[in-house]
Motif scaffolding. Structure first.
Motif, PDB file in Angstrom:
ATOM      1  N   LEU A  28       0.827  -1.201   0.000  1.00 49.47           N
ATOM      2  CA  LEU A  28       0.000   0.000   0.000  1.00 49.47           C
ATOM      3  C   LEU A  28       0.866   1.257   0.000  1.00 49.47           C
ATOM      4  O   LEU A  28       0.516   2.262  -0.634  1.00 49.47           O
ATOM      5  CB  LEU A  28      -0.927   0.003   1.213  1.00 49.47           C
ATOM      6  CG  LEU A  28      -2.092  -0.991   1.159  1.00 49.47           C
ATOM      7  CD1 LEU A  28      -2.779  -1.079   2.514  1.00 49.47           C
ATOM      8  CD2 LEU A  28      -3.094  -0.584   0.085  1.00 49.47           C
ATOM      9  N   ALA A  32       0.677   4.167  -2.753  1.00 49.02           N
ATOM     10  CA  ALA A  32       0.459   5.571  -2.403  1.00 49.02           C
ATOM     11  C   ALA A  32       1.451   6.482  -3.113  1.00 49.02           C
ATOM     12  O   ALA A  32       1.114   7.607  -3.494  1.00 49.02           O
ATOM     13  CB  ALA A  32       0.573   5.744  -0.888  1.00 49.02           C
ATOM     14  N   VAL A  36      -0.903   9.210  -4.670  1.00 46.04           N
ATOM     15  CA  VAL A  36      -1.174  10.329  -3.766  1.00 46.04           C
ATOM     16  C   VAL A  36      -0.180  11.476  -3.910  1.00 46.04           C
ATOM     17  O   VAL A  36      -0.551  12.647  -3.835  1.00 46.04           O
ATOM     18  CB  VAL A  36      -1.168   9.837  -2.304  1.00 46.04           C
ATOM     19  CG1 VAL A  36      -1.369  10.985  -1.341  1.00 46.04           C
ATOM     20  CG2 VAL A  36      -2.233   8.782  -2.107  1.00 46.04           C
ATOM     21  N   LEU A 248      -3.073  14.649   0.701  1.00 47.48           N
ATOM     22  CA  LEU A 248      -2.587  13.510   1.486  1.00 47.48           C
ATOM     23  C   LEU A 248      -3.636  13.092   2.509  1.00 47.48           C
ATOM     24  O   LEU A 248      -3.897  11.905   2.713  1.00 47.48           O
ATOM     25  CB  LEU A 248      -1.290  13.873   2.211  1.00 47.48           C
ATOM     26  CG  LEU A 248      -0.145  14.466   1.379  1.00 47.48           C
ATOM     27  CD1 LEU A 248       1.087  14.631   2.238  1.00 47.48           C
ATOM     28  CD2 LEU A 248       0.148  13.601   0.178  1.00 47.48           C
ATOM     29  N   ASP A 251      -6.728  11.475   0.807  1.00 52.57           N
ATOM     30  CA  ASP A 251      -6.511  10.134   0.271  1.00 52.57           C
ATOM     31  C   ASP A 251      -6.256   9.080   1.338  1.00 52.57           C
ATOM     32  O   ASP A 251      -6.027   7.915   1.012  1.00 52.57           O
ATOM     33  CB  ASP A 251      -5.318  10.140  -0.694  1.00 52.57           C
ATOM     34  CG  ASP A 251      -5.733  10.484  -2.100  1.00 52.57           C
ATOM     35  OD1 ASP A 251      -6.768   9.976  -2.547  1.00 52.57           O
ATOM     36  OD2 ASP A 251      -5.031  11.263  -2.758  1.00 52.57           O
ATOM     37  N   HIS A 254      -7.963   5.584   1.203  1.00 50.94           N
ATOM     38  CA  HIS A 254      -7.650   4.615   0.167  1.00 50.94           C
ATOM     39  C   HIS A 254      -6.433   3.760   0.506  1.00 50.94           C
ATOM     40  O   HIS A 254      -6.276   2.666  -0.029  1.00 50.94           O
ATOM     41  CB  HIS A 254      -7.407   5.333  -1.159  1.00 50.94           C
ATOM     42  CG  HIS A 254      -8.574   6.156  -1.600  1.00 50.94           C
ATOM     43  ND1 HIS A 254      -9.800   5.615  -1.887  1.00 50.94           N
ATOM     44  CD2 HIS A 254      -8.712   7.494  -1.771  1.00 50.94           C
ATOM     45  CE1 HIS A 254     -10.634   6.588  -2.232  1.00 50.94           C
ATOM     46  NE2 HIS A 254     -10.000   7.727  -2.160  1.00 50.94           N
ATOM     47  N   PHE A 255      -5.560   4.264   1.370  1.00 50.45           N
ATOM     48  CA  PHE A 255      -4.335   3.528   1.675  1.00 50.45           C
ATOM     49  C   PHE A 255      -4.136   3.270   3.161  1.00 50.45           C
ATOM     50  O   PHE A 255      -3.414   2.352   3.537  1.00 50.45           O
ATOM     51  CB  PHE A 255      -3.118   4.306   1.140  1.00 50.45           C
ATOM     52  CG  PHE A 255      -3.111   4.452  -0.348  1.00 50.45           C
ATOM     53  CD1 PHE A 255      -2.567   3.473  -1.154  1.00 50.45           C
ATOM     54  CD2 PHE A 255      -3.673   5.556  -0.949  1.00 50.45           C
ATOM     55  CE1 PHE A 255      -2.575   3.604  -2.522  1.00 50.45           C
ATOM     56  CE2 PHE A 255      -3.687   5.706  -2.315  1.00 50.45           C
ATOM     57  CZ  PHE A 255      -3.136   4.715  -3.108  1.00 50.45           C
ATOM     58  N   MET A 260       0.709   5.466   4.306  1.00 47.68           N
ATOM     59  CA  MET A 260       0.991   6.799   3.786  1.00 47.68           C
ATOM     60  C   MET A 260       2.099   7.485   4.583  1.00 47.68           C
ATOM     61  O   MET A 260       2.938   8.189   4.017  1.00 47.68           O
ATOM     62  CB  MET A 260      -0.283   7.645   3.780  1.00 47.68           C
ATOM     63  CG  MET A 260      -1.275   7.201   2.715  1.00 47.68           C
ATOM     64  SD  MET A 260      -2.699   8.277   2.564  1.00 47.68           S
ATOM     65  CE  MET A 260      -1.936   9.795   2.031  1.00 47.68           C
ATOM     66  N   SER A 263       5.318   5.948   3.362  1.00 52.19           N
ATOM     67  CA  SER A 263       5.717   6.493   2.064  1.00 52.19           C
ATOM     68  C   SER A 263       6.308   7.892   2.215  1.00 52.19           C
ATOM     69  O   SER A 263       7.338   8.216   1.614  1.00 52.19           O
ATOM     70  CB  SER A 263       4.512   6.563   1.119  1.00 52.19           C
ATOM     71  OG  SER A 263       4.005   5.296   0.848  1.00 52.19           O
TER      72      SER A 263
END
Length: 643
Positions: A28, A32, A36, A248, A251, A254-255, A260, A263
């Motif tokens: 994930l 992202a 994202v 960020l 979103d 979604h992740f 996130m 990432s």
């Protein structure tokens, strides 16, 4: 905001599944990166350049280069890393983020308070500003990338606008097909892009490590002490480095916050900082005359001459991906606003059979495309567009800061003396960025503000008119219990099922009254069905259906959906077997009411807003389309309402 992957629930796995959870979190996190971070990831193309080449007219010397780079570093740390990624990502509404999700969360806790209405208006205005941002982002991103061709060969300048327009038109044409297949390429491309810009920056930092002094906030402070007004104006360009920060948060659903954060802190933020520091190192190492020439496009000049064309191509693909994410975000936020009652029903097409979040809204797509084309033709280059960019983002970020204060006190129950210093800190930072961008209004900053005001007017007018119309219909509604008893012997019963769609769970729908008045028949099974949208993103499927047996073949039923879900009524009816058995679509007729507004002697809205609401009502998609009803099983009956 993008809808290219399924919702991820950010929580610890069941006992023992640590390895599998870590692998999923890693996957994930990679996803992202592709979806994202495109908006904030392409900011190095123009943010550093505009700080020196913009209206601030900053001298190019060691003090100012260190000051600008320090401002970028601390802005990214405070606004993105701390405010959004660390704090606001904790404020999720059943896993979802974003201004509307935050408003829905706050409304559940403080909705009946004296300032609950103000929270809703602030959230709606932040959402309205997003539409201005979603028009400018594709234009400035793609233009800034294609302008890299002029670094390769100055003679290519006349081709910049035609190439950018072709790419943008192709981007919007692509939306109707969805991004499921193309989306699989997003992450690898963006990873290559981030590694490339990090490597280019690191190369310059190694040659001029003196730039690392910019990590010290002293140089940002010294910049303001030395050049107060100039430094303040520079904030209007420095903020371009953090555009996309609100995406960020949007979103997150979604992740998941964990992937996130991984990432951002583990990959994206280091890559971006290396590039910004690299651009600063390159400029600081040059004599003033050469620096003045290089600062016109430092991003592409980080690469040696033979690698500039590949860098232009890579940056163009990255901006294409970033624009795709913003457009998908406009679809997603429109769908949320529609479900929460701020936008009339619009035609929605699902572009994936497996991912419910992948949607396409034609009217939004084409409106954005026209706006983007007009922006490119009007502003001509990314530097001019930078004057229009930033005010919508900083406005939305400032509103999010105010909502964050309400969150601290109203939801998390912080003591006000704990919450106040934190909110004031971010309000000073975000407010300074917003104030610095206000000077851009005459040069193009008016555009996102006009878009935001128009969108805000439409959203609030629809919400207000819809509530008034429901109140008027409720006032004259006949109780269903009385109607059922009186109607059972006064009309002929015919085989089959009739489903009457109703906006309220009380009273008799006007379509049912008109049907028995004009046709004088009732079906063996009569179901009054209401679709209710909750203020949470997703409803537990086990709690989807609610029903009441009213006797004599009459039923009142409710289908519950979250504001992120598609309202597919036939699919929902398959799970509702308590209302007299299963629903056979070939034996079921759907009766819909279509309201016509009439002027009232005592209007509840100003006449201009009433006209806007009437126009929106006429142009709304039909309930048949919105609820995915079978076209050959629908009967529409009209009624008149005075508001």
């Amino acid at each position: 905001m993008s809808d290219s992957v399924p919702t991820a629930i950010d929580r610890a796995p069941p006992g023992g599944a640590v390895g599998g959870h870590s692998a999923k979190k890693g996957a994930l996190a990679v996803g992202a990166i592709g979806i994202v971070f495109g908006d904030i990831g392409t900011s190095p193309l123009y943010a550093f350049r505009e700080t020196f080449a913009g209206t601030a007219n900053i001298a190019i010397d060691r003090l100012h280069v260190l000051g600008v780079v320090s401002l970028i570093f601390w802005s990214m740390l405070l606004v993105v890393a701390i405010q959004y990624v660390t704090i606001l990502m904790r404020a999720d509404n059943k896993g979802q983020g974003g201004s509307l999700a935050l408003v829905a969360l706050l409304s559940r806790h403080i909705g009946k308070s004296s300032y609950g209405w103000l929270v809703v208006l602030l959230g709606v205005f932040a959402t309205s500003l997003f539409y201005g941002d979603s028009m400018i982002t594709p234009a400035i991103s793609v233009l800034s990338a294609v302008e890299g061709l002029t670094v390769v060969d100055e003679g290519l300048e006349r081709f910049v606008i035609p190439i950018a327009l072709v790419l943008l038109i192709f981007l919007f044409m692509l939306q109707r097909r969805g991004t499921a297949k193309v989306g699989a390429l997003f992450a690898p491309v963006m990873i290559v892009y981030f590694i490339t810009i990090a490597g280019l920056g690191l190369n310059q930092i190694v040659q001029n490590p003196d730039i690392l002094w910019a990590l010290n906030p002293y140089y940002a402070v010294q910049f303001f002490v030395t050049d107060g007004v100039v430094a303040f104006l520079a904030l209007g360009a420095v903020v371009l480095a953090v555009t996309g920060s609100e995406a960020l948060y949007s979103d997150m659903g979604h992740f998941g916050r964990g992937p996130m954060r991984l990432s951002w802190f583990g990959f994206v933020m280091p890559c971006l900082l290396l590039n910004y520091f690299g651009q600063g190192a390159m400029i600081a190492s040059l004599p003033p005359e050469a620096a003045a020439e290089v600062v016109r496009n430092p991003f592409f000049l980080l690469a040696s001459e033979e690698w500039r064309l590949p860098l232009v191509i890579l940056a163009t693909v990255a901006t294409f991906i970033a624009s795709q994410a913003v457009i998908s975000g406009a679809f997603s936020i429109t769908h949320q606003a529609m479900q929460l009652g701020f936008i009339p029903r619009l035609s929605i097409r699902h572009t994936s059979e497996t991912e419910a979040g992948q949607i396409y809204i034609p009217v939004v797509n084409w409106a954005l495309m026209v706006a983007v084309i007009i922006l490119v033709l009007t502003f001509q280059n990314s530097s001019n567009l930078a004057s229009a960019y930033g005010i919508a983002v900083t406005g939305a970020v400032t509103i999010d800061t105010l909502l964050m204060g309400v969150l601290f006190v109203g939801v998390w129950k912080w003591k006000w003396w704990y919450a106040l210093p934190v909110v004031l800190l971010f309000l000073i930072v975000d407010g300074a960025y917003f104030a610095a961008n206000l000077v851009k209004i005459p040069d193009g900053g008016w555009f996102p503000l006009v878009v935001g005001v128009v969108a805000f007017t439409l959203l609030t007018t629809w919400a207000r008119g819809r509530n008034i119309m429901r109140e008027r219909m409720t006032e004259v509604a006949l109780p269903i219990e009385i109607f059922a008893k009186s109607a059972k012997n006064s009309a002929t019963r015919v085989p089959g099922t009739a489903i009457f769609m109703a906006s309220s769970t009380a009273g008799v729908p006007s379509a049912l009254l008109h049907n028995i008045k004009h046709n004088k028949v009732l079906h063996e099974r009569v179901v009054i069905l209401t679709v209710q949208i909750a203020d949470i993103p997703y409803v537990d499927p086990a709690k989807r259906c609610e029903y009441h047996d009213l006797g004599d073949g009459f039923f009142r039923s409710v289908l519950h959906y979250g504001f992120m879900e598609a309202t597919d009524v036939p699919t929902g009816l398959k799970t509702m077997q308590q209302c007299g058995g299963e629903f056979d679509m070939m034996q079921t007729s759907f009766f819909l009411s279509r309201q016509t507004l009439l002027p009232s002697d005592n209007p509840a809205m100003p006449i201009w807003r009433e006209k806007i609401f009437a126009w929106m009502l006429r142009n709304a998609a039909t309930a048949m389309e919105f609820f995915n009803l079978p076209t050959n099983r629908v009967v529409e009956l009209g009624s008149q309402v005075r508001i």
